[in-house]
Design a protein around this motif. Structure first.
Motif, short mmCIF file in Angstrom:
data_model
loop_
_atom_site.label_atom_id
_atom_site.label_comp_id
_atom_site.label_asym_id
_atom_site.label_seq_id
_atom_site.Cartn_x
_atom_site.Cartn_y
_atom_site.Cartn_z
N UNK A 1 -1.85 15.96 4.28
CA UNK A 1 -1.31 14.74 4.22
C UNK A 1 0.12 14.48 3.56
N UNK A 2 -0.16 13.12 3.65
CA UNK A 2 0.81 12.66 2.73
C UNK A 2 -0.01 11.24 2.49
N UNK A 3 0.71 10.50 0.67
CA UNK A 3 0.32 8.93 0.69
C UNK A 3 0.37 8.12 2.08
N UNK A 4 0.98 7.98 2.36
CA UNK A 4 1.84 6.36 3.25
C UNK A 4 1.26 7.42 4.60
N UNK A 5 0.94 6.58 5.86
CA UNK A 5 0.70 6.47 6.91
C UNK A 5 1.94 5.93 8.12
N UNK A 6 1.76 7.41 8.98
CA UNK A 6 2.32 6.11 10.27
C UNK A 6 2.08 5.58 11.26
N UNK A 7 2.47 4.24 11.91
CA UNK A 7 1.80 3.48 12.61
C UNK A 7 0.81 4.32 13.32
N UNK A 8 -0.26 4.16 14.06
CA UNK A 8 -0.62 4.91 15.30
C UNK A 8 -1.94 3.62 15.36
N UNK B 1 -3.57 -7.29 3.99
CA UNK B 1 -3.10 -6.79 2.95
C UNK B 1 -2.85 -5.30 1.97
N UNK B 2 -3.99 -6.07 1.47
CA UNK B 2 -4.05 -4.77 0.53
C UNK B 2 -5.61 -4.49 0.33
N UNK B 3 -6.45 -3.99 -0.40
CA UNK B 3 -7.19 -3.85 -0.50
C UNK B 3 -7.55 -2.78 -1.75
N UNK B 4 -8.40 -3.15 -3.13
CA UNK B 4 -8.90 -3.00 -4.30
C UNK B 4 -10.43 -2.30 -4.64
N UNK B 5 -10.25 -0.69 -4.77
CA UNK B 5 -11.52 -0.98 -4.97
C UNK B 5 -11.58 -0.21 -6.13
N UNK B 6 -12.87 0.64 -6.62
CA UNK B 6 -12.71 1.07 -8.00
C UNK B 6 -13.80 2.75 -8.13
N UNK B 7 -13.78 3.75 -8.79
CA UNK B 7 -14.86 5.44 -8.35
C UNK B 7 -15.83 5.07 -10.15
N UNK B 8 -15.82 6.24 -10.01
CA UNK B 8 -16.78 6.34 -10.91
C UNK B 8 -16.52 7.64 -11.63
N UNK B 9 -14.95 7.82 -12.01
CA UNK B 9 -13.91 8.29 -12.86
C UNK B 9 -13.20 7.35 -13.47
N UNK B 10 -13.33 5.82 -13.75
CA UNK B 10 -12.63 4.56 -14.87
C UNK B 10 -11.22 4.75 -14.09
N UNK C 1 -2.00 -0.51 0.04
CA UNK C 1 -1.40 -0.94 0.87
C UNK C 1 -0.87 -1.22 2.67
N UNK C 2 -1.51 -2.28 3.31
CA UNK C 2 -1.88 -2.32 4.94
C UNK C 2 -0.80 -3.02 4.97
N UNK C 3 0.35 -2.07 6.01
CA UNK C 3 1.33 -3.16 6.10
C UNK C 3 0.81 -3.78 7.94
N UNK C 4 0.96 -4.78 8.14
CA UNK C 4 0.30 -5.32 9.75
C UNK C 4 1.65 -5.86 9.74
N UNK C 5 2.60 -5.55 9.75
CA UNK C 5 4.30 -6.50 10.13
C UNK C 5 4.50 -7.10 11.62
N UNK C 6 4.31 -8.55 11.94
CA UNK C 6 4.02 -8.92 12.89
C UNK C 6 5.24 -8.28 13.97
N UNK D 1 1.42 1.52 3.97
CA UNK D 1 2.22 2.32 3.01
C UNK D 1 2.28 3.00 1.51
N UNK D 2 0.80 3.02 1.23
CA UNK D 2 0.46 3.70 0.31
C UNK D 2 -0.94 3.42 -0.07
N UNK D 3 -1.54 4.29 -0.83
CA UNK D 3 -2.60 4.65 -2.18
C UNK D 3 -2.06 4.55 -3.65
N UNK D 4 -2.31 3.60 -4.15
CA UNK D 4 -1.22 3.56 -5.58
C UNK D 4 -2.73 3.56 -6.71
N UNK D 5 -2.67 4.49 -7.51
CA UNK D 5 -3.76 4.10 -9.24
C UNK D 5 -3.35 2.92 -9.57
#
Length: 399
Positions: free
Chosen positions: A274-281, A312-321, A327-332, A340-344
């Motif tokens: 898949x890709x970094x972003x998703x489609x609404x479903x 709207x956003x979630x943040x998390x870290x891993x054991x690799x530093x 970014x979660x899009x919940x448009x009205x 929309x994306x998962x970014x380091x």
């Protein structure tokens, strides 16, 4: 850490809580293999929950023989648990006429408990403890990774609702889960045209990290399980539905935990297609983040930037530093969220000495925002000043 749930407290005529008329319960996990709830005023146990995976892994310990399946000392319900409670005002009148007495109370309408087993297993559970005398399981999800550590030869598989396998897309996703170390986080998204409560689950712990020098893609002649491993177990994050938000006749909201409870709505790791972003479903969504190869054991931090009650956003870290943001899009004007994306957003994996492993982040990142002017240095080492919103990220890493 034990969790306190206040079920009821009296409210006096001035609108203040009367703590002398308060009903509290204490929830805690134990090395005996169970989650316990006690009446805080009497110390009496009101229920005990023994997860199925504990029964599978530690049958002799549960039968008072004192050891786990492989003869080791059992870890039990070793993980941190999260509690949730929604409250309502109630008035109770006894007697009639001049002798009538009304007592106002502030009471828990719904109460949930969610958590994992840490080194006791590789599953997460959500419980409805609204009635302490008849608790119910909302969901149980995870993998048989912990079973395999105990010598089970079955293929690595996902678990949902006590069913183990790889037949469904959800089971295949959960098969990546490691030991369930992190505390779940709660939030709300839009799915199927409804507002739903979801839990965010970190992927879990790979026991290869018990070696303080463990690194991916490294040869360990004396440890075939960890040798040349390209991706760690637990290198994922999950969004699992708890229930659907409904409005009662008194206009108060409640969570219907019988609506798609335990449904996997979204997950991310580095190994899928898949890709970094998703489609609404309203079906399962997946984000591929190529560098998400290390175990995620931190609690996921949720953020509602526009105060609409949706994440709207979630943040998390891993054991690799590495620290990540999704970014979660919940448009009205839409019925379903999308990612929309998962970014380091931070990578300190190169900040290690010769022979050392990358810094490991075990606690969730602290995210704050500052709106104003701030100084900066760009990639060319040129200094300047800028105005706007600046994100401040604080982490605790263990080298």
């Amino acid at each position: 850490i034990p969790q306190l749930i206040t079920k009821k407290v009296a409210v006096d005529a001035a609108g203040r809580f009367d703590v002398s008329q308060r009903t509290d319960y204490l929830l805690y996990g134990s090395m005996d293999g169970a989650l316990h709830m006690l009446d805080d005023s009497t110390g009496k146990e009101v229920f005990t929950f023994i997860p199925k995976q504990i029964l599978d892994l530690q049958p002799d310990a549960i039968r008072s023989k004192g050891s786990a399946k492989d003869g080791s000392y059992p870890y039990g319900v070793d993980g941190p648990w999260l509690t949730y409670a929604s409250y309502t005002n109630k008035s109770t009148t006894t007697g009639t006429g001049a002798t009538a007495t009304t007592v106002n109370t502030y009471e828990a309408d719904q109460s949930f408990a969610l958590g994992g087993l840490r080194m006791g297993g590789s599953t997460y559970y959500a419980l409805d403890v609204s009635s302490v005398t008849s608790p119910k399981i909302i969901y149980g999800v995870g993998s048989n990774y912990a079973n395999r550590l105990m010598g089970d030869t079955a293929a690595l598989s996902g678990i949902k609702g006590n069913v183990t396998g790889n037949a469904s897309a959800e089971q295949k996703a959960f098969a990546n889960m490691g030991q369930s170390w992190g505390k779940p986080a709660l939030g709300y998204v839009k799915s199927g045209g409804k507002r739903v409560m979801v839990s965010f689950l970190p992927g879990g712990y790979d026991t290869c990290y018990e070696d303080s020098t463990f690194k991916l893609n490294t040869n360990y002649p004396n440890n075939t399980r960890c040798s040349n491993k390209s991706t760690a177990q637990g290198s994922s994050v999950y969004m699992v539905q708890v229930g659907e938000v409904q409005t009662k006749s008194n206009n108060e909201e409640e969570i219907n935990v019988s609506r798609d409870n335990g449904k996997l709505l979204w997950w991310a790791n580095s190994e899928g297609t898949g890709s970094n972003s998703t489609s609404r479903s309203s079906s399962l969504q997946y984000s591929k983040a190529g560098d998400m190869k290390h175990s995620v054991v931190t609690q996921v931090r949720t953020l509602d930037r526009n105060y609409d009650g949706l994440v709207d956003h979630i943040y998390y870290a891993d054991l690799g530093g590495q620290v990540w943001r999704a970014d979660i899009n919940n448009d009205a004007d839409t019925d379903n969220f999308k990612v929309d994306r998962v970014v380091k957003i931070l990578d300190v994996s190169d900040q290690s000495g010769v022979g050392d492993a990358p810094p490991r982040i075990y606690e969730r990142p602290l995210i704050t925002f500052y709106n104003g002017k701030y100084a900066y240095k760009d990639a060319a080492n040129e200094s300047g000043n800028a105005s706007g919103v600046q994100l401040v990220l604080e982490i605790v890493a263990i080298q």
